[in-house]
Design an enzyme around this catalytic site. Structure first.
Site, PDB file in Angstrom:
ATOM      1  N   ARG A 115       0.810  -1.233   0.000  1.00  0.00           N
ATOM      2  CA  ARG A 115       0.000   0.000   0.000  1.00  0.00           C
ATOM      3  C   ARG A 115       0.834   1.269   0.000  1.00  0.00           C
ATOM      4  NH1 ARG A 115      -2.271  -3.451   3.547  1.00  0.00           N
ATOM      5  NH2 ARG A 115      -4.220  -4.427   2.893  1.00  0.00           N
ATOM      6  N   LYS A 137       1.890  11.698  -9.905  1.00  0.00           N
ATOM      7  CA  LYS A 137       0.931  10.890 -10.663  1.00  0.00           C
ATOM      8  C   LYS A 137       1.654   9.650 -11.160  1.00  0.00           C
ATOM      9  CE  LYS A 137      -2.297  14.044 -12.976  1.00  0.00           C
ATOM     10  NZ  LYS A 137      -2.660  14.496 -14.340  1.00  0.00           N
ATOM     11  N   GLU A 179       7.323  20.968 -23.224  1.00  0.00           N
ATOM     12  CA  GLU A 179       6.798  21.150 -21.859  1.00  0.00           C
ATOM     13  C   GLU A 179       7.534  22.279 -21.139  1.00  0.00           C
ATOM     14  OE1 GLU A 179       4.181  19.986 -20.362  1.00  0.00           O
ATOM     15  OE2 GLU A 179       3.602  18.230 -21.531  1.00  0.00           O
ATOM     16  N   LYS A 221       6.106  23.545 -12.268  1.00  0.00           N
ATOM     17  CA  LYS A 221       5.272  22.385 -11.946  1.00  0.00           C
ATOM     18  C   LYS A 221       5.207  22.180 -10.430  1.00  0.00           C
ATOM     19  CE  LYS A 221       3.574  17.937 -12.890  1.00  0.00           C
ATOM     20  NZ  LYS A 221       3.500  16.725 -13.670  1.00  0.00           N
ATOM     21  N   GLU A 231      -5.240  17.232  -8.342  1.00  0.00           N
ATOM     22  CA  GLU A 231      -5.898  17.771  -9.537  1.00  0.00           C
ATOM     23  C   GLU A 231      -7.347  18.168  -9.279  1.00  0.00           C
ATOM     24  OE1 GLU A 231      -4.965  17.036 -14.171  1.00  0.00           O
ATOM     25  OE2 GLU A 231      -5.287  15.259 -12.970  1.00  0.00           O
ATOM     26  N   ARG A 235      -4.132  22.580 -10.882  1.00  0.00           N
ATOM     27  CA  ARG A 235      -3.287  21.688 -11.678  1.00  0.00           C
ATOM     28  C   ARG A 235      -3.723  21.650 -13.149  1.00  0.00           C
ATOM     29  NH1 ARG A 235      -0.415  16.352  -9.092  1.00  0.00           N
ATOM     30  NH2 ARG A 235       0.650  15.698 -10.951  1.00  0.00           N
ATOM     31  N   ASN A 239      -2.377  21.718 -18.288  1.00  0.00           N
ATOM     32  CA  ASN A 239      -2.886  21.113 -19.526  1.00  0.00           C
ATOM     33  C   ASN A 239      -2.927  22.088 -20.688  1.00  0.00           C
ATOM     34  OD1 ASN A 239      -3.210  18.541 -18.605  1.00  0.00           O
ATOM     35  ND2 ASN A 239      -5.268  18.900 -17.832  1.00  0.00           N
ATOM     36  N   HIS A 242      -2.971  20.852 -24.204  1.00  0.00           N
ATOM     37  CA  HIS A 242      -3.158  19.401 -24.126  1.00  0.00           C
ATOM     38  C   HIS A 242      -4.528  18.922 -24.626  1.00  0.00           C
ATOM     39  CE1 HIS A 242       0.579  19.566 -22.000  1.00  0.00           C
ATOM     40  NE2 HIS A 242       0.570  18.288 -21.665  1.00  0.00           N
ATOM     41  N   HIS A 246      -3.856  16.063 -26.925  1.00  0.00           N
ATOM     42  CA  HIS A 246      -4.236  14.670 -26.629  1.00  0.00           C
ATOM     43  C   HIS A 246      -5.040  14.071 -27.780  1.00  0.00           C
ATOM     44  CE1 HIS A 246      -3.709  15.086 -21.987  1.00  0.00           C
ATOM     45  NE2 HIS A 246      -2.628  14.580 -22.558  1.00  0.00           N
ATOM     46  N   HIS A 258       4.896  13.175 -27.578  1.00  0.00           N
ATOM     47  CA  HIS A 258       3.938  14.023 -26.869  1.00  0.00           C
ATOM     48  C   HIS A 258       4.191  15.516 -27.164  1.00  0.00           C
ATOM     49  CE1 HIS A 258       1.424  15.306 -23.505  1.00  0.00           C
ATOM     50  NE2 HIS A 258       2.432  15.983 -23.003  1.00  0.00           N
TER      51      HIS A 258
HETATM   52  N1  LIG Z   1       3.091  11.077 -14.358  1.00  0.00           N
HETATM   53  C1  LIG Z   1       2.947  12.203 -15.007  1.00  0.00           C
HETATM   54  O1  LIG Z   1       2.558  13.236 -14.455  1.00  0.00           O
HETATM   55  C2  LIG Z   1       3.306  12.237 -16.455  1.00  0.00           C
HETATM   56  C3  LIG Z   1       3.413  13.464 -17.122  1.00  0.00           C
HETATM   57  C4  LIG Z   1       3.799  13.460 -18.455  1.00  0.00           C
HETATM   58  C5  LIG Z   1       4.058  12.274 -19.100  1.00  0.00           C
HETATM   59  N2  LIG Z   1       3.935  11.092 -18.426  1.00  0.00           N
HETATM   60  C6  LIG Z   1       4.223   9.809 -19.093  1.00  0.00           C
HETATM   61  O2  LIG Z   1       5.565   9.835 -19.549  1.00  0.00           O
HETATM   62  C7  LIG Z   1       5.689   8.941 -20.652  1.00  0.00           C
HETATM   63  C8  LIG Z   1       6.512   9.599 -21.732  1.00  0.00           C
HETATM   64  O3  LIG Z   1       7.789   9.889 -21.206  1.00  0.00           O
HETATM   65  P1  LIG Z   1       9.048  10.081 -22.166  1.00  0.00           P
HETATM   66  O4  LIG Z   1       8.727  11.026 -23.237  1.00  0.00           O
HETATM   67  O5  LIG Z   1      10.206  10.344 -21.281  1.00  0.00           O
HETATM   68  O6  LIG Z   1       9.140   8.681 -22.905  1.00  0.00           O
HETATM   69  P2  LIG Z   1       9.946   7.313 -22.623  1.00  0.00           P
HETATM   70  O7  LIG Z   1      10.029   7.008 -21.191  1.00  0.00           O
HETATM   71  O8  LIG Z   1       9.316   6.307 -23.503  1.00  0.00           O
HETATM   72  O9  LIG Z   1      11.423   7.657 -23.147  1.00  0.00           O
HETATM   73  C9  LIG Z   1      11.613   8.036 -24.487  1.00  0.00           C
HETATM   74  C10 LIG Z   1      12.823   7.310 -25.092  1.00  0.00           C
HETATM   75  O10 LIG Z   1      14.025   7.886 -24.603  1.00  0.00           O
HETATM   76  C11 LIG Z   1      14.958   6.868 -24.272  1.00  0.00           C
HETATM   77  N3  LIG Z   1      15.828   7.448 -23.243  1.00  0.00           N
HETATM   78  C12 LIG Z   1      15.508   7.731 -21.963  1.00  0.00           C
HETATM   79  N4  LIG Z   1      16.506   8.383 -21.373  1.00  0.00           N
HETATM   80  C13 LIG Z   1      17.503   8.500 -22.279  1.00  0.00           C
HETATM   81  C14 LIG Z   1      18.784   9.101 -22.247  1.00  0.00           C
HETATM   82  N5  LIG Z   1      19.221   9.792 -21.190  1.00  0.00           N
HETATM   83  N6  LIG Z   1      19.559   8.994 -23.363  1.00  0.00           N
HETATM   84  C15 LIG Z   1      19.087   8.369 -24.478  1.00  0.00           C
HETATM   85  N7  LIG Z   1      17.872   7.820 -24.576  1.00  0.00           N
HETATM   86  C16 LIG Z   1      17.079   7.878 -23.485  1.00  0.00           C
HETATM   87  C17 LIG Z   1      14.086   5.725 -23.818  1.00  0.00           C
HETATM   88  O11 LIG Z   1      14.770   4.505 -23.926  1.00  0.00           O
HETATM   89  C18 LIG Z   1      12.886   5.844 -24.753  1.00  0.00           C
HETATM   90  O12 LIG Z   1      13.120   5.124 -25.946  1.00  0.00           O
HETATM   91  C19 LIG Z   1       4.290   8.565 -21.074  1.00  0.00           C
HETATM   92  O13 LIG Z   1       4.004   7.265 -20.659  1.00  0.00           O
HETATM   93  C20 LIG Z   1       3.404   9.556 -20.339  1.00  0.00           C
HETATM   94  O14 LIG Z   1       2.130   9.028 -20.040  1.00  0.00           O
HETATM   95  C21 LIG Z   1       3.576  11.062 -17.128  1.00  0.00           C
END
Ligand SMILES: NC(=O)c1ccc[n+]([C@@H]2O[C@H](COP(=O)([O-])OP(=O)(O)OC[C@H]3O[C@@H](n4cnc5c(N)ncnc54)[C@H](O)[C@@H]3O)[C@@H](O)[C@H]2O)c1
Length: 355
Positions: A115, A137, A179, A221, A231, A235, A239, A242, A246, A258
């Site tokens: 938990r 999140k 972002e 942020k 949220e 918060r 968006n 977005h 989205h 994204h």
């Molecule tokens: N929790 C939240 O508030 C929140 C907010 C925004 C996005 N997200 C989530 O984040 C995800 C997207 O994140 P992302 O864009 O980082 O994508 P990702 O985690 O898929 O990473 C993108 C690519 O970069 C590569 N990579 C990572 N670090 C690297 C580095 N230092 N050098 C070279 N390559 C590297 C990874 O292997 C991957 O192929 C989505 O699942 C989205 O839903 C969550």
């Protein structure tokens, strides 16, 4: 060392510095075991971290698939399995090393084990650093959609090691900067000035300017989530861009970065802000300059696609039982959440971005 703090009941510190990963030992104080969940690209660094903590904390490694393939219940179960076999207790911890996909998964694993145990993200993408790892999140996907299962689970510390961000491919880094620019448009125009006046350094996480611009975006942020962890209101301003973004991601079956989708979404929101909130032409032009000319992100989407994007946005609306709402700007740094009932305005704003 630069620290950004999230305050409130769910408060924690975010270390945004070169070499921040070396402070993981402090963040793990009191834990005897930690599960380090990492993307394949981070395998060597994960091993280095495990070795650096040998004798203090027993670090177990869980390499998970890249990208969205990791945000599956089967992968979470694989991680729970390792923790169960190793008798993880409430005082042990989970570390997420990778982009937003890895830190979302790791946060979810931490939130659900007994938990909720301590969670420390070490984001390695720009998007991960300025967005996913901050705010608590956590989520995995299901066959029905993205991020449908998850919880709010605040990290106990976030380590943004800017040295690690230096290996990101250029397209990935620039997409993440959408972002960063968003934080500039909604809250901190100094971010835009830095991007405009010192582009090369701003995009290089190995420079002081590069660290500063990331810290500023993280601060935006952190300020928002300090006030609104779950949220309920404020918060929502995060968006910006977005709503349409989205819908574009959905239309593109999540094959777009994204940042590319929300870049177009921000131009749409800026045009709508011009039409409904009096945002100046100069401020709208500034969006195109920063996102297009400086960051090289897309600004247009094919004409004739708006009906279907609107359908996606309306379905979103139904899910929330609210009117179609947009985060708009009265001015740079002055966001407002506005319901737009007149669809002819939406069509007119889309006309300005249709390519
Ligand atoms: N929790 C939240 O508030 C929140 C907010 C925004 C996005 N997200 C989530 O984040 C995800 C997207 O994140 P992302 O864009 O980082 O994508 P990702 O985690 O898929 O990473 C993108 C690519 O970069 C590569 N990579 C990572 N670090 C690297 C580095 N230092 N050098 C070279 N390559 C590297 C990874 O292997 C991957 O192929 C989505 O699942 C989205 O839903 C969550």
């Amino acid at each position: 060392m630069t620290i950004v703090s999230v305050s409130g009941v769910h408060g924690y510190d975010i270390d945004v510095s070169p070499g921040a990963r070396h402070r993981l030992g402090d963040a793990l104080n009191g834990a005897s075991k930690a599960l380090l969940i990492h993307q394949p690209v981070m395998a060597a660094l994960a091993t280095e971290i495990r070795e650096s903590l040998a004798g203090t904390v027993d670090v177990l490694l869980a390499e998970v698939p890249d990208g969205e393939d990791s945000k599956r219940v089967e992968v979470a179960a694989f991680c729970w399995g390792i923790m169960g076999q190793a008798d993880f207790t409430r005082s042990d911890a989970v570390i997420g090393l990778g982009g937003g996909a890895a830190t979302d998964l790791a946060g979810f694993v931490a939130a659900t084990w007994l938990r909720g145990v301590r969670f420390i993200p070490i984001p390695t993408t720009v998007l991960g650093a300025v967005d996913a790892a901050v705010g608590g999140k956590t989520a995995i996907n299901t066959a029905e959609g993205k991020n449908l299962v998850g919880s709010f689970h605040a990290p106990s510390a976030v380590l943004v090691d800017t040295e690690i961000l230096a290996t990101l491919p250029d397209t990935e880094r620039r997409a993440g900067f959408a972002e960063v620019a968003k934080a500039g448009f909604i809250a901190d125009s100094v971010i835009l000035e830095i991007l405009e006046n010192d582009t090369e350094s701003a995009l290089d996480p190995l420079t002081e300017t590069g660290v500063d611009v990331l810290r500023r975006a993280i601060q935006v942020k952190a300020n928002v989530v300090s006030e609104d962890f779950t949220e309920q209101g404020l918060r929502e301003i995060l968006n910006y861009g977005h709503t349409l973004g989205h819908a574009i991601e959905h239309a593109e079956r999540y094959r777009w970065r994204h940042g590319a989708a929300i870049s177009i979404g921000m131009i749409f929101a800026a045009e709508l802000s011009r039409m409904t909130r009096g945002l100046t032409d100069d401020s709208v032009d500034r969006h195109r300059w920063v996102l297009g000319d400086i960051l090289g992100l897309p600004l247009t989407y094919p004409s004739g696609r708006f009906e279907s994007l609107l359908g996606t946005m309306r379905r979103d609306k139904k899910a929330r039982g609210a009117a179609l709402r947009f985060v708009l700007l009265d001015d740079i740094g002055r966001p407002t959440v506005t319901a737009v009932a007149d669809e002819s305005l939406l069509f007119a704003a889309y006309g300005e971005i249709a390519g």
